[in-house]
Design an enzyme around this catalytic site. Structure first.
Site, PDB file in Angstrom:
ATOM      1  N   LYS A  58      29.864 -23.776  30.854  1.00 20.00           N
ATOM      2  CA  LYS A  58      30.558 -23.929  29.581  1.00 20.00           C
ATOM      3  C   LYS A  58      31.054 -25.349  29.408  1.00 20.00           C
ATOM      4  CE  LYS A  58      34.811 -22.558  27.444  1.00 20.00           C
ATOM      5  NZ  LYS A  58      36.106 -21.988  27.639  1.00 20.00           N
ATOM      6  N   LYS A  94      33.012 -25.219  34.325  1.00 20.17           N
ATOM      7  CA  LYS A  94      33.661 -25.417  33.026  1.00 20.17           C
ATOM      8  C   LYS A  94      34.167 -26.848  32.935  1.00 20.17           C
ATOM      9  CE  LYS A  94      37.462 -23.827  30.136  1.00 20.17           C
ATOM     10  NZ  LYS A  94      38.456 -22.774  29.888  1.00 20.17           N
TER      11      LYS A  94
HETATM   12  C1  PBG Z   1      40.881 -20.651  28.044  1.00 21.60           C
HETATM   13  C2  PBG Z   1      39.619 -20.855  27.304  1.00 21.60           C
HETATM   14  C3  PBG Z   1      39.243 -21.901  26.451  1.00 21.60           C
HETATM   15  C4  PBG Z   1      37.998 -21.565  25.929  1.00 21.60           C
HETATM   16  C5  PBG Z   1      37.658 -20.346  26.485  1.00 21.60           C
HETATM   17  N1  PBG Z   1      38.650 -19.946  27.347  1.00 21.60           N
HETATM   18  C6  PBG Z   1      39.988 -23.107  26.028  1.00 21.60           C
HETATM   19  C7  PBG Z   1      40.172 -24.248  26.913  1.00 21.60           C
HETATM   20  O1  PBG Z   1      39.820 -24.267  28.087  1.00 21.60           O
HETATM   21  O2  PBG Z   1      40.761 -25.184  26.390  1.00 21.60           O
HETATM   22  C8  PBG Z   1      37.218 -22.356  24.926  1.00 21.60           C
HETATM   23  C9  PBG Z   1      36.263 -21.580  24.103  1.00 21.60           C
HETATM   24  C10 PBG Z   1      35.733 -22.286  22.916  1.00 21.60           C
HETATM   25  O3  PBG Z   1      35.977 -23.482  22.679  1.00 21.60           O
HETATM   26  O4  PBG Z   1      35.009 -21.624  22.165  1.00 21.60           O
HETATM   27  N2  PBG Z   1      41.104 -21.513  29.092  1.00 21.60           N
END
Ligand code: PBG
Length: 333
Positions: A253, A200
């Site tokens: 992601k 991520k």
């Molecule tokens: C929680 C999380 C996030 C997203 C999914 N889980 C936000 C982040 O890390 O800031 C983002 C999902 C999206 O942008 O569609 N940590």
């Protein structure tokens, strides 16, 4: 002697020829629909940053879950927006918390649907970070790793008790998967699977989500725990760590800007691989569509196809329900 021209166009001539040689499908079974649930009753509040998406409440989320189930989407991914936040994010592991109640409601409305709970603290903490703060100056390794793992484990157990099938830790703390697996197994929840947000990135493409889930960090950013977008090999390292720690499925992601990473992780692991087409990927296509600059439906399908072609088995996308409905109505894959 002259060779005849090689003519790949022969196989593009008709729709049936194209169907015969198509390499990648996007079917409802490949998709996961994210859903946002807030406190309250009777809520169906449009999210301005995510066209066509809504915030639901525990008593209404069943409706949208049934719609997903009816068109063959196998799973929904739940995000909670609590009424109150605090420094540790204690709303995340409250057994009567917003996600816990949503899990029970979805289970009742659509018993066969797979329920995935996003597991993070940023929606629940007053400071908006994904874990416990050290109290040191922000930007200096401010989120404490191991104390955060304990809170993630509590949250996983609470989701398991509510009836979640899968927990999906998205906080990027080291050792998360091992901590969750140990906690779940120790409490007779060995059937609960872990879909790890293994790779991520610290991405600008999360912007619309932070509005939708009210989870923007109050100070600083997430670069001390989410990955540097410049790094591909490090993604492989994160993926293999999570696999060794016992993840059942891995995720990359965002998806669109990281197709190379999806392909490389796909080549490295035999686990099912998911990719998350995040809020900014979805919202920018929708915005261009609304401006009349392109066909948003076609562009979303094309982008999800690209994510599948790169090697994702599963695509998490805000377009899931629309894509599945289009598949039902037109047969398009
Ligand atoms: C929680 C999380 C996030 C997203 C999914 N889980 C936000 C982040 O890390 O800031 C983002 C999902 C999206 O942008 O569609 N940590």
């Amino acid at each position: 002697m002259t060779f005849p021209i090689d003519r790949p166009r022969r196989l593009r001539r008709t729709a049936s020829l194209r169907a015969l040689v198509r390499e990648t499908d996007v079917l409802p079974r490949h998709l996961i629909q994210p859903l946002f649930v807030e406190e309250g009753t009777g809520v169906r509040r449009p999210i301005s940053s995510l066209a066509g998406q809504h915030r639901w409440s525990p008593d209404t989320v069943g409706e949208i879950a049934v719609s997903c189930d009816e068109v063959g989407i196998p799973a929904v991914l739940l995000f909670g927006i609590p009424a109150e936040k605090d420094a540790t994010g204690s709303g995340a592991w409250a057994d009567d918390g917003v996600v816990q109640r949503a899990v029970r409601a979805v289970r009742e409305a659509a018993p066969n649907l797979t329920i995935v709970c996003d597991l993070c603290l940023c929606e629940y903490t007053s400071h908006g970070h994904c874990g416990v703060l050290s109290g040191r100056v922000l930007g200096d390794g401010e989120v404490l790793n191991d104390p955060t793992l304990e809170l993630y484990a509590r949250t996983a157990l609470s989701y398991a008790r509510a009836g979640a099938d899968i927990v999906a830790p998205s906080g990027m703390m080291d050792g998360t998967v091992a901590a969750l697996r140990t906690a779940l197994d120790g409490a007779d929840h060995e059937q609960v699977a872990i879909l790890s947000y293994a790779v991520k990135y610290a991405s600008a493409f999360y912007g619309p989500f932070r509005e939708a889930a009210d989870s923007a960090p109050q100070q600083g950013d997430r670069r001390g725990y989410q990955m540097d977008p410049a790094n591909g090999r490090e993604g492989l390292r994160e993926a293999s760590l999570d696999e060794r720690e016992g993840a059942d499925m891995l995720m990359v992601k965002p998806a669109g800007p990281y197709l190379d990473v999806i392909a490389r992780v796909r080549a490295q692991t035999d686990l099912p691989l998911a990719a998350y087409q995040v809020s900014g990927e979805y919202a920018s296509v929708c915005a261009a569509g609304a401006a009349g600059w392109m066909d948003a439906d076609a562009a979303l399908l094309e982008s999800v196809r690209g994510i599948r072609r790169a090697g994702a088995d599963i695509v998490i996308t805000y377009a899931a329900l629309d894509l599945a409905r289009r598949h039902r109505d037109t047969g398009v894959t």
